[in-house]
Scaffold this motif. Structure first.
Motif, mmCIF file in Angstrom:
data_model
loop_
_atom_site.group_PDB
_atom_site.id
_atom_site.type_symbol
_atom_site.label_atom_id
_atom_site.label_comp_id
_atom_site.label_asym_id
_atom_site.label_seq_id
_atom_site.Cartn_x
_atom_site.Cartn_y
_atom_site.Cartn_z
ATOM 1 N N TYR A 190 4.939 -0.755 -11.682
ATOM 2 C CA TYR A 190 5.357 0.569 -11.220
ATOM 3 C C TYR A 190 5.907 1.359 -12.398
ATOM 4 C CZ TYR A 190 5.048 -1.657 -6.651
ATOM 5 O OH TYR A 190 4.603 -2.329 -5.537
ATOM 6 N N SER A 191 5.317 2.530 -12.642
ATOM 7 C CA SER A 191 5.785 3.374 -13.744
ATOM 8 C C SER A 191 6.577 4.577 -13.239
ATOM 9 C CB SER A 191 4.602 3.854 -14.599
ATOM 10 O OG SER A 191 3.691 4.595 -13.803
ATOM 11 N N ARG A 192 6.766 4.668 -11.907
ATOM 12 C CA ARG A 192 7.562 5.758 -11.323
ATOM 13 C C ARG A 192 8.656 5.150 -10.453
ATOM 14 N NH1 ARG A 192 4.662 9.511 -7.861
ATOM 15 N NH2 ARG A 192 5.855 11.259 -8.712
ATOM 16 N N THR A 193 9.831 5.783 -10.496
ATOM 17 C CA THR A 193 10.954 5.236 -9.730
ATOM 18 C C THR A 193 10.668 5.227 -8.240
ATOM 19 O OG1 THR A 193 11.983 7.430 -9.686
ATOM 20 C CG2 THR A 193 12.700 5.928 -11.424
ATOM 21 N N ILE A 194 9.956 6.219 -7.728
ATOM 22 C CA ILE A 194 9.756 6.307 -6.280
ATOM 23 C C ILE A 194 8.976 5.104 -5.751
ATOM 24 C CG2 ILE A 194 7.689 7.764 -6.494
ATOM 25 C CD1 ILE A 194 8.670 9.166 -3.887
ATOM 26 N N GLY A 195 7.917 4.693 -6.457
ATOM 27 C CA GLY A 195 7.152 3.539 -6.015
ATOM 28 C C GLY A 195 7.957 2.262 -6.102
ATOM 29 N N PHE A 196 8.703 2.106 -7.200
ATOM 30 C CA PHE A 196 9.493 0.886 -7.376
ATOM 31 C C PHE A 196 10.639 0.810 -6.371
ATOM 32 C CE2 PHE A 196 12.991 -1.443 -9.441
ATOM 33 C CZ PHE A 196 12.394 -2.702 -9.472
ATOM 34 N N PHE A 197 11.348 1.918 -6.155
ATOM 35 C CA PHE A 197 12.454 1.898 -5.192
ATOM 36 C C PHE A 197 11.963 1.609 -3.776
ATOM 37 C CE2 PHE A 197 15.605 4.760 -7.760
ATOM 38 C CZ PHE A 197 15.741 3.740 -8.678
ATOM 39 N N GLU A 198 10.786 2.124 -3.422
ATOM 40 C CA GLU A 198 10.211 1.811 -2.112
ATOM 41 C C GLU A 198 9.905 0.314 -2.008
ATOM 42 O OE1 GLU A 198 8.365 1.667 1.622
ATOM 43 O OE2 GLU A 198 9.859 3.035 0.758
ATOM 44 N N ARG A 199 9.359 -0.247 -3.073
ATOM 45 C CA ARG A 199 9.070 -1.699 -3.054
ATOM 46 C C ARG A 199 10.362 -2.505 -2.963
ATOM 47 N NH1 ARG A 199 6.842 -5.376 -1.032
ATOM 48 N NH2 ARG A 199 5.701 -6.983 -2.175
ATOM 49 N N MET A 200 11.408 -2.082 -3.642
ATOM 50 C CA MET A 200 12.690 -2.771 -3.543
ATOM 51 C C MET A 200 13.252 -2.679 -2.127
ATOM 52 S SD MET A 200 13.387 -4.317 -6.342
ATOM 53 C CE MET A 200 15.132 -4.687 -6.132
ATOM 54 N N LEU A 246 0.835 -1.201 0.000
ATOM 55 C CA LEU A 246 0.000 0.000 0.000
ATOM 56 C C LEU A 246 0.871 1.252 0.000
ATOM 57 C CD1 LEU A 246 -2.549 1.683 0.294
ATOM 58 C CD2 LEU A 246 -2.589 1.100 2.726
ATOM 59 N N ARG A 247 1.923 1.262 0.817
ATOM 60 C CA ARG A 247 2.814 2.428 0.859
ATOM 61 C C ARG A 247 3.497 2.627 -0.496
ATOM 62 N NH1 ARG A 247 6.001 6.083 3.398
ATOM 63 N NH2 ARG A 247 8.190 6.123 2.756
ATOM 64 N N ALA A 248 3.986 1.536 -1.097
ATOM 65 C CA ALA A 248 4.662 1.647 -2.390
ATOM 66 C C ALA A 248 3.714 2.200 -3.449
ATOM 67 C CB ALA A 248 5.216 0.290 -2.814
ATOM 68 N N TYR A 249 2.483 1.686 -3.471
ATOM 69 C CA TYR A 249 1.519 2.168 -4.463
ATOM 70 C C TYR A 249 1.083 3.600 -4.181
ATOM 71 C CZ TYR A 249 0.931 -2.363 -6.769
ATOM 72 O OH TYR A 249 1.140 -3.506 -7.493
ATOM 73 N N ARG A 250 1.034 3.982 -2.895
ATOM 74 C CA ARG A 250 0.700 5.368 -2.578
ATOM 75 C C ARG A 250 1.763 6.311 -3.146
ATOM 76 N NH1 ARG A 250 2.340 8.679 1.399
ATOM 77 N NH2 ARG A 250 3.019 7.085 2.883
ATOM 78 N N LEU A 251 3.034 5.966 -2.948
ATOM 79 C CA LEU A 251 4.107 6.790 -3.508
ATOM 80 C C LEU A 251 4.059 6.779 -5.030
ATOM 81 C CD1 LEU A 251 7.007 5.748 -1.106
ATOM 82 C CD2 LEU A 251 5.792 7.928 -1.128
ATOM 83 N N GLU A 252 3.750 5.621 -5.593
ATOM 84 C CA GLU A 252 3.644 5.491 -7.042
ATOM 85 C C GLU A 252 2.560 6.411 -7.593
ATOM 86 O OE1 GLU A 252 3.726 3.755 -11.042
ATOM 87 O OE2 GLU A 252 5.181 3.826 -9.429
ATOM 88 N N SER A 253 1.456 6.548 -6.869
ATOM 89 C CA SER A 253 0.317 7.341 -7.352
ATOM 90 C C SER A 253 0.618 8.834 -7.398
ATOM 91 C CB SER A 253 -0.904 7.103 -6.453
ATOM 92 O OG SER A 253 -0.745 7.767 -5.202
ATOM 93 N N GLY A 254 1.563 9.283 -6.545
ATOM 94 C CA GLY A 254 1.856 10.705 -6.468
ATOM 95 C C GLY A 254 0.885 11.475 -5.589
ATOM 96 N N MET A 255 -0.100 10.779 -5.023
ATOM 97 C CA MET A 255 -1.055 11.454 -4.137
ATOM 98 C C MET A 255 -0.511 11.513 -2.718
ATOM 99 S SD MET A 255 -4.890 10.235 -5.292
ATOM 100 C CE MET A 255 -4.581 8.480 -5.326
ATOM 101 N N ARG A 256 -0.852 12.579 -2.005
ATOM 102 C CA ARG A 256 -0.443 12.711 -0.610
ATOM 103 C C ARG A 256 -1.307 11.818 0.265
ATOM 104 N NH1 ARG A 256 -1.903 17.144 1.256
ATOM 105 N NH2 ARG A 256 -3.174 17.836 -0.519
#
Length: 294
Positions: free
Chosen positions: A72-82, A11-21
């Protein structure tokens, strides 16, 4: 079986991926921000909430539950998942990148901060947003490195010779437009990181294995992360030194046995045919000599 804490992590990774606060997601769900953070920490979450979160984040509920493939289409979501996967992995096997980020130097991280700062200034009115995103990404990357240094899982990295050559020629962050002065610094840091790889090939420190893949560049960049009772495969188009704003590609994460086993077989064949130890170190030093920077 999917664990609650793993649902929270995704959920956290996808939240960052979405770009929403977090505040925006919580408001649209009709829950408090504190409740959302509790979900991310692994507290019980109702299935109807999972369904509503999936709709909000534009993903499949199965992906949020760890059953489907994660994209994941954004680095922030993918790096968080990694970061999450690396925190529990006993072995990390990486194919295709010019270095192993988890064992790069402090100079490498400092250079990334400089590159991200300079490129943020080029984004005009979007500079504050770009700076904030860059800081988030750098924070996640630093957390990945700290976790590795604490746990020291077995790290296996296979580097293709053409990728290493290009890294030495262009330097760190080759896909990003930076000033000539910073580009020269990027080449110097790339050379220093490759020298560190040569040294590790020669000394073969415990828990660290490098090899050099001769010939053509591999057609995939992937990471296999294993723990005692499970494994995950990450197909990764996002290098650690790529733009965190203008990502070009889609990363995926899956635990499907057939995906993990097929990539494991390919990686084992690559490892068998690659240069290791002193032979690999000699070749890496030859490449360094051919691309010496002042």
């Amino acid at each position: 079986m999917m664990r609650l804490n793993e649902i929270g992590q995704q959920l956290r990774a996808y939240r960052l991926e979405s770009g929403m606060r977090a505040e925006e997601i919580a408001a649209r769900l009709g829950v408090s921000r504190a409740a959302l953070y509790r979900y991310e920490k692994g507290e019980v979450i109702k299935l109807d909430t999972v369904q509503r979160l999936a709709e909000l984040l534009k993903i499949s509920p199965l992906s949020l539950l760890g059953i489907g493939v994660e994209y994941y289409s954004r680095t922030i979501g993918f790096f968080e998942r990694m970061r999450q996967l690396e925190e529990t992995a006993d072995q990390v096997l990486q194919v295709g990148e010019p270095l192993a980020y988890l064992v790069t130097s402090d100079d490498y991280d400092a250079l990334l901060a400089q590159v991200f700062a300079e490129t943020a200034e080029q984004s005009g009115a979007d500079a504050p947003t770009t700076r904030a995103l860059s800081e988030q990404v750098l924070g996640i990357m630093a957390a990945r490195k700290r976790a590795y240094q604490l746990r020291r899982p077995n790290l296996i990295t296979m580097i293709a010779e053409p990728v290493l050559q290009r890294f030495l020629e262009q330097g760190v962050a080759e896909s990003m437009r930076v000033s000539p002065t910073l580009r020269a610094h990027c080449r110097r840091v790339a050379s220093a990181e490759v020298q560190n790889i040569a040294a590790m090939l020669e000394t073969e420190p415990m828990g660290l294995q490098f090899s050099l893949i001769p010939g053509a560049e591999p057609t995939t960049t992937c990471t296999l992360l294993r723990q005692r009772d499970r494994a995950a495969l990450a197909i990764n188009p996002f290098r650690s030194d790529a733009s965190c704003v203008n990502a070009n590609g889609v990363a995926l994460v899956t635990s499907a046995p057939e995906a993990v086993s097929s990539h494991q077989r390919v990686a084992e064949a690559m490892w068998r045919d690659s240069l290791k130890g002193a032979a690999a170190a000699r070749r890496v030093r030859e490449l360094l000599a051919a691309h010496a920077v002042q």
